[in-house]
Design a protein around this motif. Structure first.
Motif, PDB file in Angstrom:
ATOM      1  N   VAL A  91       0.853  -1.183   0.000  1.00  0.00           N
ATOM      2  CA  VAL A  91       0.000   0.000   0.000  1.00  0.00           C
ATOM      3  C   VAL A  91       0.888   1.231   0.000  1.00  0.00           C
ATOM      4  O   VAL A  91       1.719   1.411   0.909  1.00  0.00           O
ATOM      5  CB  VAL A  91      -0.940   0.027   1.231  1.00  0.00           C
ATOM      6  CG1 VAL A  91      -1.827   1.267   1.195  1.00  0.00           C
ATOM      7  CG2 VAL A  91      -1.793  -1.233   1.288  1.00  0.00           C
ATOM      8  N   HIS A  92       0.716   2.082  -1.005  1.00  0.00           N
ATOM      9  CA  HIS A  92       1.455   3.340  -1.072  1.00  0.00           C
ATOM     10  C   HIS A  92       0.486   4.469  -0.722  1.00  0.00           C
ATOM     11  O   HIS A  92      -0.494   4.695  -1.432  1.00  0.00           O
ATOM     12  CB  HIS A  92       2.039   3.547  -2.470  1.00  0.00           C
ATOM     13  CG  HIS A  92       2.846   4.798  -2.594  1.00  0.00           C
ATOM     14  ND1 HIS A  92       2.315   5.993  -3.024  1.00  0.00           N
ATOM     15  CD2 HIS A  92       4.158   5.044  -2.317  1.00  0.00           C
ATOM     16  CE1 HIS A  92       3.260   6.919  -3.034  1.00  0.00           C
ATOM     17  NE2 HIS A  92       4.387   6.372  -2.599  1.00  0.00           N
ATOM     18  N   ARG A  93       0.761   5.135   0.396  1.00  0.00           N
ATOM     19  CA  ARG A  93      -0.114   6.205   0.865  1.00  0.00           C
ATOM     20  C   ARG A  93       0.497   7.555   0.535  1.00  0.00           C
ATOM     21  O   ARG A  93       1.566   7.909   1.048  1.00  0.00           O
ATOM     22  CB  ARG A  93      -0.351   6.076   2.373  1.00  0.00           C
ATOM     23  CG  ARG A  93      -1.175   4.849   2.764  1.00  0.00           C
ATOM     24  CD  ARG A  93      -1.491   4.867   4.262  1.00  0.00           C
ATOM     25  NE  ARG A  93      -2.455   3.828   4.604  1.00  0.00           N
ATOM     26  CZ  ARG A  93      -2.132   2.614   5.044  1.00  0.00           C
ATOM     27  NH1 ARG A  93      -0.853   2.295   5.177  1.00  0.00           N
ATOM     28  NH2 ARG A  93      -3.069   1.728   5.341  1.00  0.00           N
ATOM     29  N   ASP A  94      -0.172   8.291  -0.324  1.00  0.00           N
ATOM     30  CA  ASP A  94       0.235   9.635  -0.686  1.00  0.00           C
ATOM     31  C   ASP A  94      -0.864  10.584  -0.222  1.00  0.00           C
ATOM     32  O   ASP A  94      -1.775  10.936  -0.976  1.00  0.00           O
ATOM     33  CB  ASP A  94       0.446   9.735  -2.194  1.00  0.00           C
ATOM     34  CG  ASP A  94       1.033  11.082  -2.609  1.00  0.00           C
ATOM     35  OD1 ASP A  94       1.369  11.885  -1.719  1.00  0.00           O
ATOM     36  OD2 ASP A  94       1.131  11.329  -3.831  1.00  0.00           O
ATOM     37  N   ASN A 140      -4.257  11.397   1.228  1.00  0.00           N
ATOM     38  CA  ASN A 140      -5.512  10.649   1.219  1.00  0.00           C
ATOM     39  C   ASN A 140      -5.624   9.687   0.049  1.00  0.00           C
ATOM     40  O   ASN A 140      -6.530   8.854   0.016  1.00  0.00           O
ATOM     41  CB  ASN A 140      -6.696  11.622   1.185  1.00  0.00           C
ATOM     42  CG  ASN A 140      -6.820  12.426   2.464  1.00  0.00           C
ATOM     43  OD1 ASN A 140      -6.475  11.938   3.541  1.00  0.00           O
ATOM     44  ND2 ASN A 140      -7.283  13.669   2.350  1.00  0.00           N
ATOM     45  N   HIS A 146      -4.469   6.577  -1.976  1.00  0.00           N
ATOM     46  CA  HIS A 146      -3.717   5.349  -1.755  1.00  0.00           C
ATOM     47  C   HIS A 146      -3.699   4.492  -3.025  1.00  0.00           C
ATOM     48  O   HIS A 146      -4.660   4.495  -3.796  1.00  0.00           O
ATOM     49  CB  HIS A 146      -4.332   4.538  -0.612  1.00  0.00           C
ATOM     50  CG  HIS A 146      -4.368   5.272   0.688  1.00  0.00           C
ATOM     51  ND1 HIS A 146      -5.021   4.786   1.804  1.00  0.00           N
ATOM     52  CD2 HIS A 146      -3.834   6.467   1.066  1.00  0.00           C
ATOM     53  CE1 HIS A 146      -4.890   5.643   2.801  1.00  0.00           C
ATOM     54  NE2 HIS A 146      -4.177   6.669   2.371  1.00  0.00           N
ATOM     55  N   THR A 147      -2.600   3.757  -3.201  1.00  0.00           N
ATOM     56  CA  THR A 147      -2.450   2.833  -4.322  1.00  0.00           C
ATOM     57  C   THR A 147      -2.053   1.472  -3.769  1.00  0.00           C
ATOM     58  O   THR A 147      -1.227   1.399  -2.845  1.00  0.00           O
ATOM     59  CB  THR A 147      -1.374   3.330  -5.300  1.00  0.00           C
ATOM     60  OG1 THR A 147      -1.729   4.639  -5.769  1.00  0.00           O
ATOM     61  CG2 THR A 147      -1.257   2.396  -6.499  1.00  0.00           C
ATOM     62  N   ILE A 148      -2.633   0.408  -4.311  1.00  0.00           N
ATOM     63  CA  ILE A 148      -2.293  -0.933  -3.831  1.00  0.00           C
ATOM     64  C   ILE A 148      -1.827  -1.817  -4.977  1.00  0.00           C
ATOM     65  O   ILE A 148      -2.221  -1.641  -6.130  1.00  0.00           O
ATOM     66  CB  ILE A 148      -3.484  -1.619  -3.122  1.00  0.00           C
ATOM     67  CG1 ILE A 148      -4.607  -1.949  -4.122  1.00  0.00           C
ATOM     68  CG2 ILE A 148      -3.998  -0.778  -1.976  1.00  0.00           C
ATOM     69  CD1 ILE A 148      -5.656  -2.894  -3.558  1.00  0.00           C
ATOM     70  N   ARG A 173      -8.961   0.388  -9.211  1.00  0.00           N
ATOM     71  CA  ARG A 173      -9.571   1.394  -8.353  1.00  0.00           C
ATOM     72  C   ARG A 173     -11.082   1.431  -8.559  1.00  0.00           C
ATOM     73  O   ARG A 173     -11.570   1.401  -9.694  1.00  0.00           O
ATOM     74  CB  ARG A 173      -8.959   2.767  -8.638  1.00  0.00           C
ATOM     75  CG  ARG A 173      -9.341   3.848  -7.624  1.00  0.00           C
ATOM     76  CD  ARG A 173      -8.528   5.108  -7.862  1.00  0.00           C
ATOM     77  NE  ARG A 173      -7.106   4.845  -7.734  1.00  0.00           N
ATOM     78  CZ  ARG A 173      -6.453   4.764  -6.576  1.00  0.00           C
ATOM     79  NH1 ARG A 173      -7.119   4.929  -5.431  1.00  0.00           N
ATOM     80  NH2 ARG A 173      -5.159   4.528  -6.550  1.00  0.00           N
ATOM     81  N   ASN A 211     -10.514   7.290  -3.576  1.00  0.00           N
ATOM     82  CA  ASN A 211      -9.168   7.492  -3.034  1.00  0.00           C
ATOM     83  C   ASN A 211      -8.543   6.230  -2.466  1.00  0.00           C
ATOM     84  O   ASN A 211      -7.335   6.020  -2.576  1.00  0.00           O
ATOM     85  CB  ASN A 211      -9.180   8.576  -1.944  1.00  0.00           C
ATOM     86  CG  ASN A 211      -9.094   9.976  -2.512  1.00  0.00           C
ATOM     87  OD1 ASN A 211      -8.783  10.157  -3.682  1.00  0.00           O
ATOM     88  ND2 ASN A 211      -9.370  10.965  -1.680  1.00  0.00           N
ATOM     89  N   HIS A 212      -9.353   5.364  -1.837  1.00  0.00           N
ATOM     90  CA  HIS A 212      -8.750   4.249  -1.105  1.00  0.00           C
ATOM     91  C   HIS A 212      -9.596   2.970  -1.146  1.00  0.00           C
ATOM     92  O   HIS A 212      -9.398   2.078  -0.315  1.00  0.00           O
ATOM     93  CB  HIS A 212      -8.507   4.650   0.360  1.00  0.00           C
ATOM     94  CG  HIS A 212      -9.749   5.108   1.065  1.00  0.00           C
ATOM     95  ND1 HIS A 212     -10.062   6.427   1.230  1.00  0.00           N
ATOM     96  CD2 HIS A 212     -10.769   4.413   1.630  1.00  0.00           C
ATOM     97  CE1 HIS A 212     -11.210   6.534   1.875  1.00  0.00           C
ATOM     98  NE2 HIS A 212     -11.666   5.305   2.133  1.00  0.00           N
TER      99      HIS A 212
END
Length: 336
Positions: free
Chosen positions: A59-62, A64, A66-68, A147, A155-156
Motif C-alpha cells: 500500500v502506497h499512501r500519498d 488521502n 492510496h495505491t495498492i 480502483r 481514493n482508497h
C-alpha cells in the motif's frame, strides 16, 4: 519506470567454502558431491530450494490517495555446494524462512513498482548477499485489483477484477545478466460471429464439417522475454500485450474482425506486440479452443422448435479441446 541495476558489495563468504570431490578428515575422506558419494555412478544434475507463495500487499499512501498492488512471490536458490543433500550439512543453506523475510524487508525498503523490477531486486540481493548462491530465481504473480469508480475514482477503495493474471519470472546466474520473462494468463474471451474454420484436411479420419460461421472462444496464455531491461516500461508492455490480443481477436466494436482460424488470430496478436514493444525479443501464446456447439433440433417437430429466430442456443464443451500455440521471435540482424 525502466528497471536499472544497483551495484552491491559481495558479502563475506558464508561459514565454510566447499568444493568438488571429497576432503580428508581424521584420515577419512568425506564425499562432498553425489558423484563422489556414489563412486561416480550418480550425479546431482539439478537442485535448488526456496520459499513458495509469499503473499504481499503493498500500500502506497500519498496523503488521502492510496495505491495498492498485491503479489504472491516465490523464491528459489541454487548453491554451489551439494553438502546439504549429501552430508546433511546446512552451513551454506539460507533458510527458506529467511528468504520469506527478505521479500518483506526488500518490499518495505524499496516498495514494489512492478513484478519485474521487484523480482530483479530480489535475485540481485541473494546473489550479492551470499557468495555460495550460484543462481537465484523469483516468480511474482500479481492479483488484479483496480480502483473503484464511484462517479469519480475512489481514493482508497478497490475492486478485484480478474480479467487476466499478470506474472513474471526473473532469474540470474552469478556473473551473468538477469533474465526477465513476463506473462499473462487466464484471459478468457468469446465472440459470436466473424469466425470460421474451413478448407482443412478431409480424409477417412475426418467427421468435422466446414464451419463458415462459428463461435470463437479461448483462454489466452502468453509469455515473453525482454532483451533490454534498462529501457523497458514493464507496466506499459504488459498492457500492450493484453490490448494486442483483444484488438486482433475482437476488432472494431461495430464491425469486428474476421478470424479464419485460431492460428491466424494468434499470429496477428504476436506480430502486433513485436511491432509495438522493441524490448521484447520473443513472445509465445497458447489459445485452446473452448467449444460452443450447435444443438441439432431438426429431429423435433416444427411447432416445438419454432420461435423467435433471434434465439440461438449452443452447448458449451470444455473437453476435449483444440490447443493452438506459436512463438514469434525477432530474426537476428544481418551483419552485411
Amino acid at each position: 519506470m525502466p528497471w536499472t541495476s544497483a551495484n552491491r558489495i559481495y558479502a563475506k563468504p558464508s561459514n565454510s567454502s566447499s568444493g568438488e570431490g571429497s576432503i580428508g578428515t581424521n584420515n577419512a575422506r568425506v564425499a562432498l558431491t553425489a558423484a563422489a558419494d556414489s563412486g561416480g555412478r550418480f550425479e546431482l544434475s539439478d537442485h535448488g530450494y526456496g520459499k513458495d507463495s509469499v503473499k504481499l500487499l503493498h500500500v502506497h499512501r500519498d496523503g488521502n490517495f492510496h495505491t495498492i498492488r498485491e503479489f504472491e512471490v516465490s523464491t528459489e536458490l541454487k548453491l554451489t555446494s551439494e553438502t546439504a543433500y549429501v552430508l546433511g550439512d546446512n552451513k551454506e543453506v539460507v533458510a527458506t524462512d529467511s528468504q520469506k523475510n527478505t521479500v518483506y524487508l526488500l518490499a518495505k525498503k524499496h516498495g514494489v513498482k512492478t513484478p519485474e523490477e521487484f523480482g530483479a531486486l530480489v535475485v540481485n540481493h541473494f546473489l550479492y548477499m551470499y557468495k555460495q548462491v550460484v543462481e537465484a530465481k523469483c516468480r511474482v504473480v500479481e492479483y488484479p485489483w483496480e480502483r473503484l469508480q464511484a462517479e469519480t475514482p475512489h481514493n482508497h477503495a478497490f475492486l478485484f477484477s480478474p480479467t487476466a493474471t499478470r506474472w513474471a519470472e526473473i532469474s540470474q546466474k552469478r556473473h551473468e545478466a538477469v533474465v526477465v520473462k513476463s506473462g499473462l494468463s487466464g484471459l478468457r474471451v468469446l465472440k459470436t460471429t466473424q469466425s470460421a474454420f474451413v478448407d482443412f484436411v478431409q480424409d477417412e479420419y475426418t467427421t468435422l464439417s466446414d464451419a463458415a460461421e462459428r463461435i470463437f472462444s479461448t483462454v489466452v496464455e502468453a509469455e515473453w522475454i525482454y532483451d533490454n531491461m534498462r529501457t523497458a516500461d514493464f507496466d506499459n508492455a504488459w498492457l500492450t500485450v493484453k490490448d494486442a490480443i483483444l484488438d486482433k481477436f475482437a476488432g472494431p466494436p461495430d464491425v469486428g474482425i474476421y478470424s479464419p482460424s485460431v492460428q491466424h488470430t494468434l499470429y496477428q496478436a504476436e506480430k502486433c506486440v513485436l511491432e509495438k514493444v522493441a524490448e521484447i525479443s520473443w513472445i509465445k501464446m497458447t489459445m485452446p479452443n473452448k467449444h460452443y456447439l450447435n444443438i441439432d433440433v431438426s429431429k423435433f417437430p416444427a411447432n416445438i422448435t419454432k420461435g423467435d429466430p433471434r434465439h440461438h442456443i449452443y452447448q458449451p464443451i470444455d473437453k476435449p479441446a483444440g490447443l493452438i500455440y506459436a512463438q514469434l521471435r525477432r530474426r537476428p540482424k544481418s551483419r552485411l
